[in-house]
Design a protein around this motif. Sequence first.
Motif, PDB file in Angstrom:
ATOM      1  N   MET A 146      22.384  18.173 -10.777  1.00  0.00           N
ATOM      2  CA  MET A 146      21.004  17.729 -10.568  1.00  0.00           C
ATOM      3  C   MET A 146      20.913  16.733  -9.417  1.00  0.00           C
ATOM      4  O   MET A 146      20.005  16.793  -8.583  1.00  0.00           O
ATOM      5  N   SER A 147      21.875  15.820  -9.344  1.00  0.00           N
ATOM      6  CA  SER A 147      21.879  14.808  -8.295  1.00  0.00           C
ATOM      7  C   SER A 147      22.133  15.426  -6.920  1.00  0.00           C
ATOM      8  O   SER A 147      21.465  15.086  -5.940  1.00  0.00           O
ATOM      9  N   LYS A 148      23.084  16.362  -6.856  1.00  0.00           N
ATOM     10  CA  LYS A 148      23.365  17.022  -5.577  1.00  0.00           C
ATOM     11  C   LYS A 148      22.157  17.808  -5.084  1.00  0.00           C
ATOM     12  O   LYS A 148      21.824  17.776  -3.893  1.00  0.00           O
ATOM     13  N   ALA A 149      21.500  18.520  -5.996  1.00  0.00           N
ATOM     14  CA  ALA A 149      20.320  19.295  -5.610  1.00  0.00           C
ATOM     15  C   ALA A 149      19.233  18.370  -5.064  1.00  0.00           C
ATOM     16  O   ALA A 149      18.571  18.688  -4.059  1.00  0.00           O
ATOM     17  N   ARG A 150      19.077  17.221  -5.695  1.00  0.00           N
ATOM     18  CA  ARG A 150      18.029  16.300  -5.259  1.00  0.00           C
ATOM     19  C   ARG A 150      18.359  15.683  -3.902  1.00  0.00           C
ATOM     20  O   ARG A 150      17.492  15.558  -3.033  1.00  0.00           O
ATOM     21  N   ASN A 151      19.616  15.277  -3.707  1.00  0.00           N
ATOM     22  CA  ASN A 151      20.002  14.666  -2.441  1.00  0.00           C
ATOM     23  C   ASN A 151      19.990  15.658  -1.291  1.00  0.00           C
ATOM     24  O   ASN A 151      19.705  15.296  -0.148  1.00  0.00           O
ATOM     25  N   LYS A 152      20.298  16.920  -1.588  1.00  0.00           N
ATOM     26  CA  LYS A 152      20.227  17.947  -0.546  1.00  0.00           C
ATOM     27  C   LYS A 152      18.811  18.489  -0.379  1.00  0.00           C
ATOM     28  O   LYS A 152      18.531  19.238   0.552  1.00  0.00           O
ATOM     29  N   GLU A 153      17.933  18.123  -1.339  1.00  0.00           N
ATOM     30  CA  GLU A 153      16.539  18.560  -1.352  1.00  0.00           C
ATOM     31  C   GLU A 153      16.443  20.083  -1.392  1.00  0.00           C
ATOM     32  O   GLU A 153      15.723  20.717  -0.596  1.00  0.00           O
ATOM     33  N   VAL A 154      17.210  20.654  -2.329  1.00  0.00           N
ATOM     34  CA  VAL A 154      17.154  22.091  -2.599  1.00  0.00           C
ATOM     35  C   VAL A 154      16.950  22.259  -4.103  1.00  0.00           C
ATOM     36  O   VAL A 154      17.128  21.328  -4.885  1.00  0.00           O
ATOM     37  N   SER A 155      16.570  23.462  -4.503  1.00  0.00           N
ATOM     38  CA  SER A 155      16.383  23.727  -5.928  1.00  0.00           C
ATOM     39  C   SER A 155      17.733  23.822  -6.625  1.00  0.00           C
ATOM     40  O   SER A 155      18.766  24.074  -5.992  1.00  0.00           O
ATOM     41  N   LEU A 156      17.724  23.628  -7.932  1.00  0.00           N
ATOM     42  CA  LEU A 156      18.949  23.805  -8.710  1.00  0.00           C
ATOM     43  C   LEU A 156      19.483  25.224  -8.547  1.00  0.00           C
ATOM     44  O   LEU A 156      20.701  25.430  -8.461  1.00  0.00           O
ATOM     45  N   GLU A 157      18.576  26.182  -8.510  1.00  0.00           N
ATOM     46  CA  GLU A 157      18.998  27.572  -8.357  1.00  0.00           C
ATOM     47  C   GLU A 157      19.761  27.759  -7.055  1.00  0.00           C
ATOM     48  O   GLU A 157      20.829  28.377  -7.018  1.00  0.00           O
ATOM     49  N   ASN A 158      19.222  27.189  -5.974  1.00  0.00           N
ATOM     50  CA  ASN A 158      19.871  27.296  -4.669  1.00  0.00           C
ATOM     51  C   ASN A 158      21.246  26.656  -4.690  1.00  0.00           C
ATOM     52  O   ASN A 158      22.225  27.212  -4.177  1.00  0.00           O
ATOM     53  N   LEU A 159      21.348  25.475  -5.300  1.00  0.00           N
ATOM     54  CA  LEU A 159      22.620  24.760  -5.339  1.00  0.00           C
ATOM     55  C   LEU A 159      23.662  25.524  -6.152  1.00  0.00           C
ATOM     56  O   LEU A 159      24.821  25.667  -5.732  1.00  0.00           O
ATOM     57  N   VAL A 160      23.274  25.993  -7.332  1.00  0.00           N
ATOM     58  CA  VAL A 160      24.217  26.706  -8.191  1.00  0.00           C
ATOM     59  C   VAL A 160      24.686  27.991  -7.519  1.00  0.00           C
ATOM     60  O   VAL A 160      25.881  28.318  -7.545  1.00  0.00           O
ATOM     61  N   GLU A 161      23.768  28.726  -6.902  1.00  0.00           N
ATOM     62  CA  GLU A 161      24.139  29.968  -6.227  1.00  0.00           C
ATOM     63  C   GLU A 161      25.139  29.709  -5.103  1.00  0.00           C
ATOM     64  O   GLU A 161      26.042  30.506  -4.863  1.00  0.00           O
ATOM     65  N   ARG A 162      24.988  28.588  -4.445  1.00  0.00           N
ATOM     66  CA  ARG A 162      25.819  28.291  -3.274  1.00  0.00           C
ATOM     67  C   ARG A 162      27.119  27.574  -3.631  1.00  0.00           C
ATOM     68  O   ARG A 162      28.179  27.915  -3.111  1.00  0.00           O
ATOM     69  N   ASP A 163      27.051  26.568  -4.525  1.00  0.00           N
ATOM     70  CA  ASP A 163      28.203  25.696  -4.768  1.00  0.00           C
ATOM     71  C   ASP A 163      28.850  25.856  -6.138  1.00  0.00           C
ATOM     72  O   ASP A 163      29.952  25.357  -6.352  1.00  0.00           O
ATOM     73  N   ALA A 164      28.167  26.499  -7.083  1.00  0.00           N
ATOM     74  CA  ALA A 164      28.723  26.611  -8.435  1.00  0.00           C
ATOM     75  C   ALA A 164      28.351  27.963  -9.033  1.00  0.00           C
ATOM     76  O   ALA A 164      27.807  28.050 -10.138  1.00  0.00           O
ATOM     77  N   PHE A 165      28.677  29.018  -8.291  1.00  0.00           N
ATOM     78  CA  PHE A 165      28.250  30.358  -8.687  1.00  0.00           C
ATOM     79  C   PHE A 165      28.775  30.734 -10.071  1.00  0.00           C
ATOM     80  O   PHE A 165      28.128  31.482 -10.812  1.00  0.00           O
ATOM     81  N   HIS A 166      29.970  30.201 -10.429  1.00  0.00           N
ATOM     82  CA  HIS A 166      30.562  30.556 -11.723  1.00  0.00           C
ATOM     83  C   HIS A 166      29.762  29.995 -12.901  1.00  0.00           C
ATOM     84  O   HIS A 166      30.021  30.351 -14.049  1.00  0.00           O
ATOM     85  N   LEU A 167      28.758  29.123 -12.619  1.00  0.00           N
ATOM     86  CA  LEU A 167      27.935  28.553 -13.696  1.00  0.00           C
ATOM     87  C   LEU A 167      26.514  29.140 -13.716  1.00  0.00           C
ATOM     88  O   LEU A 167      25.656  28.644 -14.442  1.00  0.00           O
ATOM     89  N   ARG A 168      26.291  30.191 -12.946  1.00  0.00           N
ATOM     90  CA  ARG A 168      24.918  30.700 -12.814  1.00  0.00           C
ATOM     91  C   ARG A 168      24.361  31.245 -14.126  1.00  0.00           C
ATOM     92  O   ARG A 168      23.138  31.305 -14.302  1.00  0.00           O
ATOM     93  N   THR A 169      25.205  31.628 -15.076  1.00  0.00           N
ATOM     94  CA  THR A 169      24.696  32.121 -16.366  1.00  0.00           C
ATOM     95  C   THR A 169      23.981  31.015 -17.137  1.00  0.00           C
ATOM     96  O   THR A 169      23.212  31.305 -18.056  1.00  0.00           O
ATOM     97  N   TYR A 170      24.241  29.761 -16.771  1.00  0.00           N
ATOM     98  CA  TYR A 170      23.605  28.628 -17.455  1.00  0.00           C
ATOM     99  C   TYR A 170      22.413  28.072 -16.667  1.00  0.00           C
ATOM    100  O   TYR A 170      21.865  27.035 -17.038  1.00  0.00           O
ATOM    101  N   LEU A 171      22.032  28.743 -15.574  1.00  0.00           N
ATOM    102  CA  LEU A 171      21.004  28.203 -14.689  1.00  0.00           C
ATOM    103  C   LEU A 171      19.703  27.906 -15.422  1.00  0.00           C
ATOM    104  O   LEU A 171      19.100  26.841 -15.246  1.00  0.00           O
ATOM    105  N   GLU A 172      19.246  28.811 -16.242  1.00  0.00           N
ATOM    106  CA  GLU A 172      17.986  28.605 -16.963  1.00  0.00           C
ATOM    107  C   GLU A 172      18.069  27.362 -17.851  1.00  0.00           C
ATOM    108  O   GLU A 172      17.102  26.582 -17.936  1.00  0.00           O
ATOM    109  N   ASP A 173      19.206  27.157 -18.494  1.00  0.00           N
ATOM    110  CA  ASP A 173      19.389  25.963 -19.328  1.00  0.00           C
ATOM    111  C   ASP A 173      19.370  24.702 -18.472  1.00  0.00           C
ATOM    112  O   ASP A 173      18.778  23.685 -18.850  1.00  0.00           O
ATOM    113  N   PHE A 174      20.021  24.757 -17.302  1.00  0.00           N
ATOM    114  CA  PHE A 174      20.020  23.601 -16.398  1.00  0.00           C
ATOM    115  C   PHE A 174      18.600  23.236 -15.996  1.00  0.00           C
ATOM    116  O   PHE A 174      18.232  22.052 -15.947  1.00  0.00           O
TER     117      PHE A 174
END
Length: 702
Positions: A146-174
């Motif tokens: 959440m902090s990285k997404a905010r500091n980069k000013e991108v959505s959580l979806e964008n951040l997870v897709e780019r930097d934490a793809f292995h956690l994308r199944t939890y995106l909706e929960d995030f």
Amino acid sequence: MIDYEKSLNSGQLEAVTCTQGPVLVIAGAGSGKTRTIVYRLAYLVEQGIVPEHILLLTFTRKAANQMLFRAGHLLGQELGSVSGGTFHGFSYLMLRKFANVLGFNNGFQIMDSGDCEEIIKGIRNELKLGKGDRSFPRNRTILSLMSKARNKEVSLENLVERDAFHLRTYLEDFERIEQAYVIEKQRLGLVDYDDLLFFLERLLSGHREVLEFARAVYKYVMVDEYQDTNLVQARLARLIASEEGNIMVVGDDAQSIYGFRGADVGNILDFPNLYPRTRVIRLEQNYRSTQPILHLTNDILSHMDQKFDKKLFSDRTQGLKPELIRPVSDMSQARTMLVKIEELSRKYPLHEIAVLFRAGYHSYPLEVELNKASIPYQKFGGIKFSEASHIKDVLSLVRMVGSIPDLLSWKRGLGLLPGVGPKTAERLFRAYESGSHEDLLKFASKNKDFAQLRDLLASLAGQEHEPSRIVASIIEFYRPILEKKHAEDLPKRLSGLDQLEQIVAGYSDLEVFLADMVLENSDPLGTAAREGALVLSTIHSAKGLEWPAVMVIDLVEDRFPSRQAMQDPRDMDEERRLLYVACTRSRDYLGLFVPASVYHRGSGFNQPVLESPFIRELSQDSFQELKENHLGSLKPREEVKAKQWPGRMVEQTANVPASAYCKHKIFGRGKIVMAMPPNKYKVNFPGFGLKVISGDYLEIED
């Protein structure tokens, strides 16, 4: 009065005495950036500027305090009335002063990371997220995303897709947690670390009277390490100073290496466009490194697409050329480095020698070799190999195979299984120790995971002279556990297991392997031992530091640059800057290590790898090249090319028939299928298949 002309070089003097309008100081590595800021603070005060009108923004409070102390010492007076500190610290002071304007009529409280994690924990419990799912990311991981997404000013979806793809199944929960987190902070009147910057921007942008107050007070703005600012920090500096104001930013676009946490190199690159009257001043005289080292670092910079042109130079014109060292593999790299460290230690104390790497786990093979050789070291950035929890887990399970019962290993190993707590683990250990297998069988009938582990241990018993097979079998059993236990950083931990399998391949005795893995560099002198300890550090942790001797390891594709970075030109630029930062840490000696092969867990063998594209870019005159020969020693490239093998001399492919047999240090005996001039061969190795190998690493049979 301070004699500025005597104390500063021409570039520094220009930066110090240019006080009006926007100023961008491009400060090359080792060029006296801090000295320039200190003297400019003193110069402003000597020119009659009231200290209260100066705002100094840095990235640590310690840096600001040191600059103000040094400037005060030059002037013979304290500068406590200068506003100096971090962006977050300054934001807090402003928000506290105008809290009611933002609707905090009763003030507000700042949360630390522990408080933030507690809120996330409460939200998860209320929403029933992750309950019973052992692979669900930890609260700390969610907060970090959440902090990285905010500091980069991108959505959580964008951040997870780019930097934490292995956690994308939890995106909706995030996303549900993120929404609830914002609401809960508002309800409780709480502010987190990131809120400080964005709330101050809201305050200055939305309330003209507050902005005018800030501009009236802070007439001279100075920002250090501007290349490390994120988007909102750059906007805050611009709001306070205005486009025409007296703002000086100091930094080096070539040292912008924190993009992963939100820093945006565009802030410094675009500064002259955002401030039309900008005066750009370059500090290019380096006071740290020899000119041969700077020749190589200038070569690295020349390949950057977007940059401020600069050419570092030094009065230290003499010195050794950087060494480009090519070991046979990443394992022999560790042994080769050991020889080089021992050689350098005859000239420098160990704590003046540094080994730098892209990621923490890259140093694991070297750590093992250092432990075996009883060479003390201290590591910064990442954790020691033997201290990594997943490595401890595997080693505990491996110890359970050994003939000597070990309660601690049983407790840790069995504790990985569902339904086995510390008391149960100890009871099972006592049953095993006493030979009461009936109790073990009884528990195995109730717990299938324990039954599986028990069968595995039984199948491995008595194979202490096959440690590679034991470790591979244990890792296969442990992997599903790892996937649940450490889902948030699984790729990095799997790489650690690859390293472990590579290390154990060099052992034929399990007890010797386990002993080497747990050796620690304890010293009765305690903290004084740091004075005599080799430095191991990630490059990110080494920024701002320097040593007489520096070695950079694993300069091959997928490691430096990382595999992920090779997919994105922006990331590749940052990786190139990372290499520049690593090389500019060195004062006298620089060694760049490029292994020819790297262990791959999938095949169980070393596979040839390509050198880093950053190495391919370098001109031949910027380094001297050494290669590891078949005896494990380093020879200049020219000498290696014409070396005498036990079979016969290998100089060029024309001398070798296409049906000859050869031997390779790693792949063994093979048959040459094709000669590839000037000195490469396609060889068929039984069990390994076709490989393209340099003749430097082949022994041709007569």
